[in-house]
Design an enzyme around this catalytic site. Structure first.
Site, PDB file in Angstrom:
ATOM      1  N   TRP A   1       1.109   5.988  -1.359  1.00 28.67           N
ATOM      2  CA  TRP A   1       0.841   6.576  -2.372  1.00 28.67           C
ATOM      3  C   TRP A   1       1.750   6.775  -3.568  1.00 28.67           C
ATOM      4  O   TRP A   1       1.619   7.602  -4.775  1.00 28.67           O
ATOM      5  CB  TRP A   1       0.425   8.094  -1.874  1.00 28.67           C
ATOM      6  CG  TRP A   1      -0.698   8.439  -1.476  1.00 28.67           C
ATOM      7  CD1 TRP A   1      -1.537   7.647  -0.692  1.00 28.67           C
ATOM      8  CD2 TRP A   1      -1.564   9.441  -1.889  1.00 28.67           C
ATOM      9  NE1 TRP A   1      -2.887   8.106  -0.510  1.00 28.67           N
ATOM     10  CE2 TRP A   1      -3.011   9.316  -1.306  1.00 28.67           C
ATOM     11  CE3 TRP A   1      -1.335  10.684  -2.597  1.00 28.67           C
ATOM     12  CZ2 TRP A   1      -3.964  10.402  -1.410  1.00 28.67           C
ATOM     13  CZ3 TRP A   1      -2.108  11.413  -2.642  1.00 28.67           C
ATOM     14  CH2 TRP A   1      -3.737  11.449  -2.176  1.00 28.67           C
TER      15      TRP A   1
ATOM     16  N   TYR B   1       0.946  -1.356  -0.081  1.00 26.82           N
ATOM     17  CA  TYR B   1      -0.005  -0.072  -0.077  1.00 26.82           C
ATOM     18  C   TYR B   1       0.975   1.283  -0.167  1.00 26.82           C
ATOM     19  O   TYR B   1       1.840   1.354   0.826  1.00 26.82           O
ATOM     20  CB  TYR B   1      -1.161  -0.091   1.338  1.00 26.82           C
ATOM     21  CG  TYR B   1      -1.733   1.217   1.100  1.00 26.82           C
ATOM     22  CD1 TYR B   1      -3.086   1.133   0.629  1.00 26.82           C
ATOM     23  CD2 TYR B   1      -1.404   2.437   1.953  1.00 26.82           C
ATOM     24  CE1 TYR B   1      -3.877   2.266   0.472  1.00 26.82           C
ATOM     25  CE2 TYR B   1      -2.236   3.313   2.075  1.00 26.82           C
ATOM     26  CZ  TYR B   1      -3.470   3.299   1.332  1.00 26.82           C
ATOM     27  OH  TYR B   1      -4.340   4.547   1.288  1.00 26.82           O
TER      28      TYR B   1
HETATM   29  P1  PGD Z   1       3.523   8.107   1.865  1.00 28.81           P
HETATM   30  O1  PGD Z   1       4.202   8.998   2.913  1.00 28.81           O
HETATM   31  O2  PGD Z   1       3.177   8.815   0.808  1.00 28.81           O
HETATM   32  O3  PGD Z   1       2.416   7.245   2.644  1.00 28.81           O
HETATM   33  O4  PGD Z   1       0.477   6.120   3.554  1.00 28.81           O
HETATM   34  P2  PGD Z   1       1.498   6.144   2.477  1.00 28.81           P
HETATM   35  O5  PGD Z   1       2.478   4.985   2.644  1.00 28.81           O
HETATM   36  O6  PGD Z   1       1.129   6.201   1.252  1.00 28.81           O
HETATM   37  O7  PGD Z   1       4.625   6.898   1.452  1.00 28.81           O
HETATM   38  C1  PGD Z   1       4.989   6.691   0.069  1.00 28.81           C
HETATM   39  C2  PGD Z   1       6.320   6.293  -0.047  1.00 28.81           C
HETATM   40  O8  PGD Z   1       6.586   5.887  -1.493  1.00 28.81           O
HETATM   41  C3  PGD Z   1       7.435   7.478   0.315  1.00 28.81           C
HETATM   42  O9  PGD Z   1       8.199   6.657   1.165  1.00 28.81           O
HETATM   43  C4  PGD Z   1       8.161   7.585  -0.942  1.00 28.81           C
HETATM   44  O10 PGD Z   1       9.364   7.893  -0.787  1.00 28.81           O
HETATM   45  C5  PGD Z   1       8.061   6.530  -1.954  1.00 28.81           C
HETATM   46  N1  PGD Z   1       7.903   6.526  -3.144  1.00 28.81           N
HETATM   47  C6  PGD Z   1       7.594   7.601  -3.732  1.00 28.81           C
HETATM   48  N2  PGD Z   1       7.506   7.358  -5.248  1.00 28.81           N
HETATM   49  C7  PGD Z   1       8.380   6.079  -5.392  1.00 28.81           C
HETATM   50  C8  PGD Z   1       8.505   5.569  -6.306  1.00 28.81           C
HETATM   51  O11 PGD Z   1       8.595   5.907  -7.825  1.00 28.81           O
HETATM   52  N3  PGD Z   1       9.333   4.095  -6.197  1.00 28.81           N
HETATM   53  C9  PGD Z   1       9.452   3.672  -5.125  1.00 28.81           C
HETATM   54  N4  PGD Z   1       9.937   2.494  -5.010  1.00 28.81           N
HETATM   55  N5  PGD Z   1       9.040   4.390  -3.855  1.00 28.81           N
HETATM   56  C10 PGD Z   1       8.370   5.518  -4.108  1.00 28.81           C
HETATM   57  C11 PGD Z   1      -0.563   7.227   3.679  1.00 28.81           C
HETATM   58  C12 PGD Z   1      -1.877   6.655   4.291  1.00 28.81           C
HETATM   59  O12 PGD Z   1      -1.449   7.059   5.802  1.00 28.81           O
HETATM   60  C13 PGD Z   1      -3.033   7.287   4.224  1.00 28.81           C
HETATM   61  S1  PGD Z   1      -3.650   7.405   2.178  1.00 28.81           S
HETATM   62  C14 PGD Z   1      -3.959   7.748   5.147  1.00 28.81           C
HETATM   63  S2  PGD Z   1      -5.367   8.575   4.507  1.00 28.81           S
HETATM   64  C15 PGD Z   1      -4.036   7.341   6.456  1.00 28.81           C
HETATM   65  N6  PGD Z   1      -4.318   8.369   7.251  1.00 28.81           N
HETATM   66  C16 PGD Z   1      -3.685   8.383   8.590  1.00 28.81           C
HETATM   67  C17 PGD Z   1      -4.517   8.977   9.701  1.00 28.81           C
HETATM   68  O13 PGD Z   1      -5.176  10.047   9.284  1.00 28.81           O
HETATM   69  N7  PGD Z   1      -3.995   8.911  10.970  1.00 28.81           N
HETATM   70  C18 PGD Z   1      -3.210   7.833  11.233  1.00 28.81           C
HETATM   71  N8  PGD Z   1      -2.793   7.591  12.543  1.00 28.81           N
HETATM   72  N9  PGD Z   1      -2.502   7.203  10.436  1.00 28.81           N
HETATM   73  C19 PGD Z   1      -2.773   7.366   8.905  1.00 28.81           C
HETATM   74  N10 PGD Z   1      -2.056   6.476   8.294  1.00 28.81           N
HETATM   75  C20 PGD Z   1      -2.723   6.537   6.621  1.00 28.81           C
END
Ligand code: PGD
Length: 750
Positions: A106, A104
């Site tokens: 973004w 999972y």
């Molecule tokens: P990101 O920080 O976007 O978080 O959780 P998500 O795991 O999506 O992580 C994306 C990672 O992908 C980053 O580490 C980035 O460096 C890496 N990345 C980006 N592009 C690439 C690529 O091209 N290749 C590779 N290999 N890596 C890449 C988000 C999730 O957290 C979401 S959507 C929600 S809505 C939730 N919200 C909450 C909340 O409200 N409260 C709590 N307590 N926890 C939550 N967690 C959830």
């Protein structure tokens, strides 16, 4: 294109971003663009393939040192050999059912180099993987709404459009607000940030707003509004009381309910108290939510007399019993009788993501096919730790009794579970169970630090791609403007090489290079459309995508319920669901109900941990991405995540602005920096997610020196129905940090 906006970067001779200017078409470019400055050559980039020393020396296997041990740099050839041998071992042994590829996250904008799509396609070429279903974002609603409105994600994507709200809405009652911070981001990207413009247009036409929630900042301050700071977690009680007023004062639209809904006869005895002896009256709700009974009665009358949109943010369902405020919101809107009318009815997630309230494109975007996954095993996405800790364990989900698969290898690309999951001490324990964890990462995130094999990935500015999203009116040429950092490679290149070694290259690449894929995807999308060819698109930088007409949620159904029935068993809005009732879940009964959560002011736990922490999405970055960036760093207090606290609560604890504090409960603790703020209700504190986990060695339970709130949240499903993420609230206590606080691990590298 980034998830937080289209931009033009300026890159210096070293290949570093020195500025990122928002698109000339964007009325409100996001300040998150500032985080890109300095991000390409940052010390926290992963420079070469790395293998955890223990895995290299002792081989695969469960390991309590995973997450604490040092890494060894290895060449690409060696790492690909070792990884392909491990994949061969696992696929040849217990097979694809032993591989978790849910992965999972973004990741980054861009239709082709979408890390999650790439890893799924690769694992499918090997025989498949255990997947995950639903999202951390709206996983509870995604399961509930099909029972109530006959559709889940589709409903969330087809809300009544902003221009129709601007033209018709007189009163917008916002449970959880319309938080401006979240509208900066949309999955896949956004060229024009228009939400605030539409809100202003609504206000200019005379619309009024009611914000129900503990944080005044969840509704833009410029809007004409009234703030009802209901206690966190009590929205359902308040909604039921509003419904109580509507039915007892005969203000509800009985004709609409009779023609378009089913099940009110089952809900009414609960509302009036005939079934349980407790009328869900304003007085009853006032004691729970802290909003005066007269205020509740007046609001119900106002809602019945004006064109009213009832909207509920995603954050309300990201909680224990998170189904209830969503279902109660539908009940309330149904009783008002305006569902399907322009500007009225039910909305879900206005302000939760930047593209909500904008109509989605009807035809598909360019999409990399992911192949076929023959493995039937999956988990609801937020049950990852349960799965790893309890292989074979039984659990319930949406009427099914299922068992967790036994996972040997975890493959993650484009997500950060040590950001998005709850109760991180528990996740750390779970994460040590599989034999091998592989992560492709751009940066040394906590997910990378908890892997065995880390493969360095390029960032979007180092590769060509096509940008677009489900509502953006453009396809954007994302042209590479810097060479890959050190030994970083595109995820596609890494998977192509692995596939070649493992004999699945033909299935994975179909003989195309990345550049050929872009052309292929564009040509497939272009087929039959009056748009320029790929070369002209690439030279121009963007091409228009026809914008769909503004839509009204459930308009067709309202006009003709027999001709356009909902995909529910009754074809109508199910205020009571026989199907849900038949599951006999005490944590999600057959109609909306007030269920006391554990993490709220009224629970026994509150005696020890009296403050309700709102652990919500950050304003200064997208989730955990680019947490080290200048804009995110500037939001911190001495490098720690800010914790906003009401003056009364700060005074009682002798705290002032800038103090470093220990925020704690029995699951863990983190260091935060105090911001005293009357905009947060008394008894509530707010701390955003996304600060990178920085565990302090030897401290139990887990202590994070950077302020990662997910050390404090509870790892439980929202209910047995949806098993959604319940991380948005947790009970905590706060005290001044005694003496010198622990250092932040990543600072040593910064
Ligand atoms: P990101 O920080 O976007 O978080 O959780 P998500 O795991 O999506 O992580 C994306 C990672 O992908 C980053 O580490 C980035 O460096 C890496 N990345 C980006 N592009 C690439 C690529 O091209 N290749 C590779 N290999 N890596 C890449 C988000 C999730 O957290 C979401 S959507 C929600 S809505 C939730 N919200 C909450 C909340 O409200 N409260 C709590 N307590 N926890 C939550 N967690 C959830």
């Amino acid at each position: 294109m980034s998830h937080w906006g289209a931009f033009t970067p300026a890159v210096d001779a070293r290949g570093e971003v020195v500025s990122a200017r928002g698109s000339e078409l964007d009325p409100a470019p996001s300040p998150l663009l500032g985080n890109l400055v300095g991000s390409l050559r940052h010390r926290l980039r992963v420079a070469s393939p790395m293998v955890r020393r223990g895995w290299l020396e002792r081989g695969p296997g469960p390991d309590p040192r995973r997450g604490d041990e040092a890494f060894v740099a290895v060449g690409w050839d060696e790492v690909l050999d070792r990884l392909s041998a491990e994949l061969r071992r696992v696929y040849g042994g217990r097979g694809p059912e032993a591989v978790f590829g849910g992965s999972y996250g973004w990741s980054s904008a861009g239709r082709f180099h979408h890390a999650q799509g790439q890893v799924h396609r690769f694992l499918n070429s090997l025989g498949g993987y255990v997947a995950s279903v639903n999202t951390y974002s709206a996983g509870t609603s995604e399961v509930l709404l099909p029972h109530v409105l006959g559709a889940g994600p589709e409903i969330l994507r087809s809300l009544t459009s902003w221009p129709l709200l601007a033209a018709h809405t007189e009163l917008m009652v916002c449970f959880g607000g319309v938080p401006a911070k979240n509208t900066a981001v949309a999955p896949g990207g956004v060229t024009r940030h228009d939400t605030d413009g539409h809100l202003r247009a609504m206000a200019a036409r005379g619309a009024e707003f009611v914000l129900i929630g503990p944080d005044r900042r969840d509704l833009p301050a410029h809007l004409p509004s009234r703030w009802l700071p209901a206690r966190p977690g009590t929205d359902t009680a308040l909604m039921l009381a509003l419904c109580h007023v509507l039915v007892t004062e005969n203000l509800h639209d009985a004709a609409f309910v009779a023609s378009h809904c089913t099940g009110l006869d089952r809900v009414l005895p609960y509302l009036t108290g005939a079934s349980d002896g407790v009328p869900k009256s304003p007085r009853w709700a006032a004691a729970l939510c802290g909003v005066e009974a007269d205020e509740i009665t007046a609001l119900a009358r106002a809602m019945a007399s004006r064109r009213t949109m009832v909207t509920v943010t995603f954050s309300l369902q990201r909680a224990e019993f998170g189904e209830q405020p969503i279902w109660a919101g539908v009940l309330l809107a149904a009783l008002i009788g305006q569902i399907g009318l322009p500007g009225g009815g039910f909305g879900h997630g206005y302000g939760s993501v930047g593209d909500n309230g904008f109509p989605a494109h009807k035809s598909p975007l360019p999409t990399l096919p992911q192949g076929v996954n023959p493995v039937r095993e999956y988990i609801p996405v937020a049950r990852i730790a349960d799965m790893l800790l309890d292989p074979g364990g039984a659990y319930e989900y949406n009427g099914e009794r299922r068992r967790y698969p036994e996972i040997e290898l975890v493959y993650w690309c484009g997500g950060n579970p040590f950001h998005h999951h709850q109760h991180l001490a528990r996740l750390r324990e779970a994460w040590r169970r599989p034999s091998t964890v592989v992560v492709h990462e751009q940066y040394w995130t906590p997910a990378a630090q908890h892997a065995d094999i880390v493969l360095p990935a390029t960032v979007t500015l180092e590769r060509d791609d096509i940008g677009s999203s489900r509502t953006d009116p453009f396809l954007t040429a994302m042209r590479a403007c810097a060479a890959p950092y050190e030994l970083a490679r595109d995820d596609y290149a890494t998977f192509s090489d692995l596939a070649a070694i493992l004999g699945t290259e033909k299935a994975y690449t179909e003989g195309r290079s990345a550049a050929e894929w872009l052309r292929h995807l564009y040509d497939g999308w272009r087929d039959g459309r009056p748009v320029p060819d790929f070369d002209a698109f690439w030279a121009a930088g963007r091409v228009d995508v026809a914008v769909p007409a503004p839509s009204i949620l459930l308009a067709d159904f309202r006009r003709d319920p027999a001709g356009h029935p909902l995909a529910t068993p009754s074809g109508r809005i199910e205020l009571h669901s026989e199907v849900v009732a038949s599951y006999r879940y005490a944590d999600c009964p057959g109609h909306p109900a007030w269920l006391e959560p554990e993490e709220w002011h009224g629970s026994a736990r509150a005696a020890r941990y009296p403050l309700v922490l709102l652990a919500n999405n950050p304003a200064s970055r997208l989730h955990s991405q680019l947490d080290f960036g200048p804009h995110s760093a500037a939001s911190k207090v001495d490098g720690r995540e800010p914790v906003r606290i009401h003056p009364l609560d700060a005074g009682r604890r002798g705290l002032s602005d800038g103090d470093l504090v220990r925020v704690f409960n029995d699951r863990g603790a983190c260091v935060g920096g105090v911001v005293v703020d009357p905009d947060i209700a008394a008894g509530v504190v707010q701390m955003a997610t996304g600060s990178w986990l920085s565990p302090v060695a030897g401290v139990e339970p887990l202590l994070c020196s950077a302020g990662n709130v997910n050390v404090l949240t509870r790892d439980t499903g929202s209910s047995r129905l949806s098993q959604g993420c319940a991380g948005s609230r947790a009970l905590v206590e706060i005290e001044r940090w005694p003496g010198e606080p622990p250092a932040i691990a990543a600072d040593e590298d910064r």
